[in-house]
Design a protein around this motif. Structure first.
Motif, PDB file in Angstrom:
ATOM      1  N   UNK A  40      52.421 121.134  61.947  1.00  0.00           N
ATOM      2  CA  UNK A  40      52.060 121.413  60.669  1.00  0.00           C
ATOM      3  C   UNK A  40      52.576 121.613  59.462  1.00  0.00           C
ATOM      4  N   UNK A  41      53.710 122.527  59.488  1.00  0.00           N
ATOM      5  CA  UNK A  41      54.334 122.511  57.727  1.00  0.00           C
ATOM      6  C   UNK A  41      53.574 124.195  57.595  1.00  0.00           C
ATOM      7  N   UNK A  42      52.697 124.943  57.911  1.00  0.00           N
ATOM      8  CA  UNK A  42      52.170 125.224  57.589  1.00  0.00           C
ATOM      9  C   UNK A  42      52.789 126.827  57.395  1.00  0.00           C
ATOM     10  N   UNK A  43      52.543 127.439  55.874  1.00  0.00           N
ATOM     11  CA  UNK A  43      53.036 128.485  55.561  1.00  0.00           C
ATOM     12  C   UNK A  43      52.388 130.033  56.404  1.00  0.00           C
ATOM     13  N   UNK A 303      41.887 131.586  50.979  1.00  0.00           N
ATOM     14  CA  UNK A 303      41.452 130.668  51.618  1.00  0.00           C
ATOM     15  C   UNK A 303      40.547 129.583  51.626  1.00  0.00           C
ATOM     16  N   UNK A 304      41.335 128.808  51.911  1.00  0.00           N
ATOM     17  CA  UNK A 304      39.810 127.285  51.250  1.00  0.00           C
ATOM     18  C   UNK A 304      40.141 126.588  52.578  1.00  0.00           C
ATOM     19  N   UNK A 305      38.814 125.672  53.285  1.00  0.00           N
ATOM     20  CA  UNK A 305      38.840 124.859  54.833  1.00  0.00           C
ATOM     21  C   UNK A 305      39.937 124.595  55.097  1.00  0.00           C
ATOM     22  N   UNK A 306      39.776 124.435  55.738  1.00  0.00           N
ATOM     23  CA  UNK A 306      40.754 124.231  57.237  1.00  0.00           C
ATOM     24  C   UNK A 306      42.260 124.801  57.113  1.00  0.00           C
ATOM     25  N   UNK A 307      41.992 125.719  56.565  1.00  0.00           N
ATOM     26  CA  UNK A 307      43.268 126.303  56.501  1.00  0.00           C
ATOM     27  C   UNK A 307      44.099 126.202  55.866  1.00  0.00           C
ATOM     28  N   UNK A 343      55.976 130.743  48.166  1.00  0.00           N
ATOM     29  CA  UNK A 343      55.762 129.337  48.778  1.00  0.00           C
ATOM     30  C   UNK A 343      54.413 128.142  48.435  1.00  0.00           C
ATOM     31  N   UNK A 344      53.451 128.683  47.926  1.00  0.00           N
ATOM     32  CA  UNK A 344      52.438 127.836  48.155  1.00  0.00           C
ATOM     33  C   UNK A 344      52.488 127.300  46.475  1.00  0.00           C
ATOM     34  N   UNK A 345      51.494 125.941  46.924  1.00  0.00           N
ATOM     35  CA  UNK A 345      51.560 125.054  45.578  1.00  0.00           C
ATOM     36  C   UNK A 345      49.603 124.918  45.783  1.00  0.00           C
ATOM     37  N   UNK A 346      49.075 124.406  45.112  1.00  0.00           N
ATOM     38  CA  UNK A 346      47.441 124.167  45.621  1.00  0.00           C
ATOM     39  C   UNK A 346      47.180 123.226  46.946  1.00  0.00           C
ATOM     40  N   UNK A 347      46.451 123.391  47.568  1.00  0.00           N
ATOM     41  CA  UNK A 347      46.228 122.591  49.040  1.00  0.00           C
ATOM     42  C   UNK A 347      47.523 122.627  49.482  1.00  0.00           C
ATOM     43  N   UNK A 348      48.571 124.334  49.749  1.00  0.00           N
ATOM     44  CA  UNK A 348      49.297 124.158  50.702  1.00  0.00           C
ATOM     45  C   UNK A 348      48.686 124.081  52.346  1.00  0.00           C
ATOM     46  N   UNK A 349      48.879 123.815  53.592  1.00  0.00           N
ATOM     47  CA  UNK A 349      48.408 124.505  54.690  1.00  0.00           C
ATOM     48  C   UNK A 349      49.313 125.643  54.957  1.00  0.00           C
ATOM     49  N   UNK A 350      48.335 126.942  55.459  1.00  0.00           N
ATOM     50  CA  UNK A 350      48.690 127.991  55.736  1.00  0.00           C
ATOM     51  C   UNK A 350      48.438 128.551  57.077  1.00  0.00           C
ATOM     52  N   UNK A 351      49.347 129.443  58.052  1.00  0.00           N
ATOM     53  CA  UNK A 351      49.220 130.006  58.851  1.00  0.00           C
ATOM     54  C   UNK A 351      48.892 131.565  58.249  1.00  0.00           C
TER      55      UNK A 351
END
Length: 354
Positions: A40-43, A303-307, A343-351
């Protein structure tokens, strides 16, 4: 000899075994890291719920009491001290005579100045009479009048010095230190005579931070506690708020305190100022570390939809400890990211780290 060789061989074998284990562990870790990267590459981030809380603005600050007035009294005349009327610890009033300087030379100067004035007045009268008959010019008359005015000024100065031979207290207060003794010679350049302090009122000096100073105003009443007299209740009024922070990025505050408890508080003692404020309406606050870069950026991630991380512009208000008031841009029920934003940009997946 053989035993030593065997020991060396055993050590080499053990070191080789350890190196092999570490190498295998590194390969496993690299493989796991690669697997995550291909997934997933989640941060990883930490989050906090957005909610309204009642803000408590009350705080206290420690400081030192200083005299409202403190004066190092210097001599204005030259001469020998012939009499001292006070001792250290004596209470004095404004205008009270503290000491006396031998006025013989000063009186001589005054007499000389008086004689010069009398002579100038007579000369001016003669010039006025002569001017009417044309015996002197206007310029000569003006010079005679100027000489009279200068003589009057010299006499006034001499009279002032005679008066100053009686050294008088310029304030109400207490003689904290006496620097002279009878017979000492003082100069007109400013020999130190007395240290006078007024402790009928004291000032408590404290420092507050930027979040606290914003809620303070000159004239507000503050509760004061003395560390030495904890059972006594004191109060004071804010008389000074620094317009600029000091080198520690704090703002000096001065609170004037009536020392009406039989002057129990001494200058130099420690005190505590207790700042109390009315109950505040519940407002949205988030941790100060939630902001991208700094509070002044006015940017956070929610935190948006789909983490996924969604960048959001907000309007920051007061900084209250480690919390920041949010005036606009966030709603109750949302979730704000409080760590990992670098480490984030708009839309980055997160854990989410639990």
């Amino acid at each position: 000899m053989k035993r030593g060789i065997i020991t060396v061989i055993l050590i080499i074998v053990v070191i080789g075994a350890i190196a092999l284990v570490l190498k295998n562990n590194k390969k496993k870790n690299d493989a796991q890291t690669a697997l995550v990267a291909q997934g997933s590459g989640a941060i990883s981030v930490r989050v906090a719920p957005v909610k309204k809380v009642a803000v408590d603005l009350d705080f206290s600050a420690n400081g030192n009491f200083i005299p409202k007035k403190e004066l190092n009294f210097l001599s204005e005349n030259a001469g020998r001290i012939t009499k001292i009327y006070v001792e250290e610890g004596d209470r004095v009033h404004k205008g009270q005579i503290l000491a006396h300087i031998d006025a013989e030379i000063i009186n001589t100067d005054k007499e000389t100045a008086q004689a010069a004035l009398d002579n100038a007045i007579r000369d001016e009268a003669r010039y006025v009479s002569s001017f009417k008959t044309g015996g002197v010019t206007q310029q000569q008359l003006d010079q005679a009048k100027l000489a009279t005015r200068n003589a009057k000024l010299r006499l006034q100065g001499s009279a002032r010095r005679v008066s100053d031979a009686n050294i008088k207290s310029p304030i109400d207060g207490i003689v904290n230190k006496k620097y002279i003794e009878t017979g000492a010679f003082v100069t007109a350049q400013g020999t130190q005579l007395f240290e006078l302090v007024d402790v009928s009122k004291l000032k408590l000096k404290v420092n507050v931070n930027e979040g606290q100073v914003a809620n303070l105003k000159v004239g507000e009443t503050v509760q004061i506690k003395s560390n030495v007299f904890p059972s006594d209740n004191f109060s004071g009024k804010i008389t000074f708020i620094a317009a600029k922070a000091d080198e520690t990025l704090n703002f000096p505050i001065e609170i004037e305190v009536d020392n009406n408890h039989k002057n129990t508080i001494k200058a130099g003692m420690y005190g505590t100022a207790i700042f109390k404020f009315p109950a505040q309406v519940a407002t949205i606050t988030i941790p100060r570390g939630s902001f991208v870069g700094s509070v002044s950026s006015n940017e956070v991630f929610v935190l948006g939809e789909g983490n996924t991380a969604k960048q959001r512009k907000v309007v920051a208000g007061r900084i209250i400890g480690d919390q920041v008031e949010i005036l606009d841009g966030l709603k109750e029920g949302e979730t704000v990211i409080i760590s990992g934003q670098i480490n984030l940009v708009d839309g980055s997946p997160v854990a989410i780290i639990k």
